[in-house]
Design an enzyme around this catalytic site. Structure first.
Site, PDB file in Angstrom:
ATOM      1  N   CYS A 154      73.891 127.783-104.179  1.00  0.00           N
ATOM      2  CA  CYS A 154      75.210 128.414-104.299  1.00  0.00           C
ATOM      3  C   CYS A 154      75.128 129.914-104.541  1.00  0.00           C
ATOM      4  O   CYS A 154      75.914 130.687-103.989  1.00  0.00           O
ATOM      5  CB  CYS A 154      76.049 127.735-105.374  1.00  0.00           C
ATOM      6  SG  CYS A 154      75.290 127.671-107.007  1.00  0.00           S
ATOM      7  N   HIS A 160      80.501 125.550-102.890  1.00  0.00           N
ATOM      8  CA  HIS A 160      79.943 124.249-103.256  1.00  0.00           C
ATOM      9  C   HIS A 160      80.337 123.100-102.328  1.00  0.00           C
ATOM     10  O   HIS A 160      79.936 121.960-102.544  1.00  0.00           O
ATOM     11  CB  HIS A 160      80.345 123.909-104.695  1.00  0.00           C
ATOM     12  CG  HIS A 160      79.884 124.939-105.689  1.00  0.00           C
ATOM     13  ND1 HIS A 160      80.744 125.894-106.204  1.00  0.00           N
ATOM     14  CD2 HIS A 160      78.670 125.184-106.206  1.00  0.00           C
ATOM     15  CE1 HIS A 160      80.050 126.672-107.030  1.00  0.00           C
ATOM     16  NE2 HIS A 160      78.804 126.265-107.051  1.00  0.00           N
ATOM     17  N   ASP A 184      84.683 129.308-102.819  1.00  0.00           N
ATOM     18  CA  ASP A 184      83.764 128.359-103.450  1.00  0.00           C
ATOM     19  C   ASP A 184      82.677 127.937-102.459  1.00  0.00           C
ATOM     20  O   ASP A 184      82.988 127.401-101.390  1.00  0.00           O
ATOM     21  CB  ASP A 184      84.564 127.143-103.908  1.00  0.00           C
ATOM     22  CG  ASP A 184      83.784 126.236-104.814  1.00  0.00           C
ATOM     23  OD1 ASP A 184      82.544 126.372-104.878  1.00  0.00           O
ATOM     24  OD2 ASP A 184      84.396 125.372-105.466  1.00  0.00           O
TER      25      ASP A 184
END
Length: 359
Positions: free
Chosen positions: A77, A243, A241
């Site tokens: 990430c 993820h 994001d």
């Protein structure tokens, strides 16, 4: 591994609040230096967010180093956030801040060339493969979680091999940006990292940087989660994001790359400023020496207003007690593809070292 990743995804949900819609507020909303009135410019704001290059976990790409991981889910990430930050710098350099992505329109060749720099294959300059293997020289095994400092150092080294963008990358030391050290690095364009610390009391400074400039990046340390913050609304930060785990895009068929999955086409996420971890990496792009001089003037003025809440220092001269500044040169890269993490249990054990400011 599946059990580890399931635990990881549950932890992510505890740290983020997904927006079904943007809240109605009277205050302006800032996205990477651009200001929007939600009452009249909401669609333009969403178009701006959707236009940012979005790099997430991928699976089923060619193994890193030939025998290593074929997915970065659970550990990549921070690398993906680094890719997003640098990609935005390249977009500003080649396409301009006002460029917008439209899936129905043909994009300029510079856009496709930027995207190719980050594709998940070994010969892309800033690919997950290149970043992971360059990280071995920073003491990180392939498959180990990175912190902001490691990502900044890796991108600084990889930029030396990027002949197209000719981008000078500067990484601050001890929360201090030294003007004298930056001057010999340029000029074509400069990408500068300021590694620093943040608390809720410094939100006004974060807001200033997001309002005047275009990059902000941090991570929450427990668990090791990284986010790419691109704006703010009221007392919350707006972020992309990394993820989400997506299938690797086919880059070997010879056909044009399908870029739909490289743009987040949902309403953006937000996070309360009180959820921020102290470890922060701020990134700034200056297209010319004049841009850098303007950046220095604006930052210095803002730092003087908040003497006790500085996120980093900006000084003219190289501190005498520091080691001499050495401009970066191409490193010798000698990785065998064998320096891989031994166990998925280590995915959540690594924490980056930071000097925490007294703020």
């Amino acid at each position: 591994m599946e059990a580890v990743l399931a635990k990881y995804e549950n932890q992510i949900n505890a740290f983020s609040d997904f927006l079904e819609d943007l809240p109605e507020v009277d205050e302006p909303v800032w996205i990477l230096g651009a200001c929007y009135d939600l009452k009249t410019k909401k669609s333009e704001l969403l178009s701006d967010v959707r236009s940012r290059l979005w790099f997430t976990y991928r699976k089923k790409f060619s193994p890193i180093g030939g025998t290593g991981p074929s997915s970065d889910a659970g550990w990549g990430c921070m690398l993906r956030c680094g890719q997003m930050i640098l990609a935005q710098a390249l977009v500003c350099r080649h396409l301009g801040r006002d460029w917008r992505w439209d899936p129905e329109k043909r994009q300029p060749k510079e856009y496709h060339r930027i995207l190719h720099c980050f594709l998940d294959k070994k010969d892309s300059c800033y690919s997950i493969h290149q970043m992971a293997q360059m990280g071995v020289g920073e003491g990180k095994s392939v498959g180990e979680w990175y912190g902001p400092n490691t990502v900044a150092q890796v991108l600084k080294k990889l930029a030396l091999f990027d002949d197209w963008n000719t981008l000078a990358v500067y990484v601050s030391m001890d929360n201090t940006v030294v003007i004298e050290d930056i001057s010999p690095c340029c000029w074509s364009s400069l990408f500068a990292w300021a590694l620093t610390a943040s608390t809720p009391s410094t939100f006004s400074l974060l807001s200033f940087f997001l309002g005047k400039f275009f990059i902000y990046h941090t991570h929450t340390r427990k668990p090791n989660l990284a986010y790419y913050f691109i704006g703010f609304i009221d007392d919350e930060l707006i972020y992309l994001d990394p993820h989400t785990t997506q299938q690797a895009v086919d880059t070997e068929s010879g056909s044009a790359v399908d870029d739909q999955s490289y743009h987040c086409q949902r309403t953006p996420h937000r996070m309360k400023i009180t959820s921020l971890d102290p470890s922060v990496a701020l990134g700034f792009f200056c297209k010319s020496e004049e841009d850098f001089d303007s950046w220095c003037d604006l930052v210095q003025q803002e730092l003087l207003k908040k003497r006790n809440l500085r996120m980093f220092e900006l000084v003219e001269k190289h501190p005498s007690h520091w080691p001499p500044f050495v401009p970066p040169t191409k490193p010798e890269v000698q990785t065998t593809g064998a320096e891989f993490i031994e166990s998925p249990d280590k995915l959540f054990e690594s924490e980056e070292e930071f000097e925490i400011l007294n703020v």
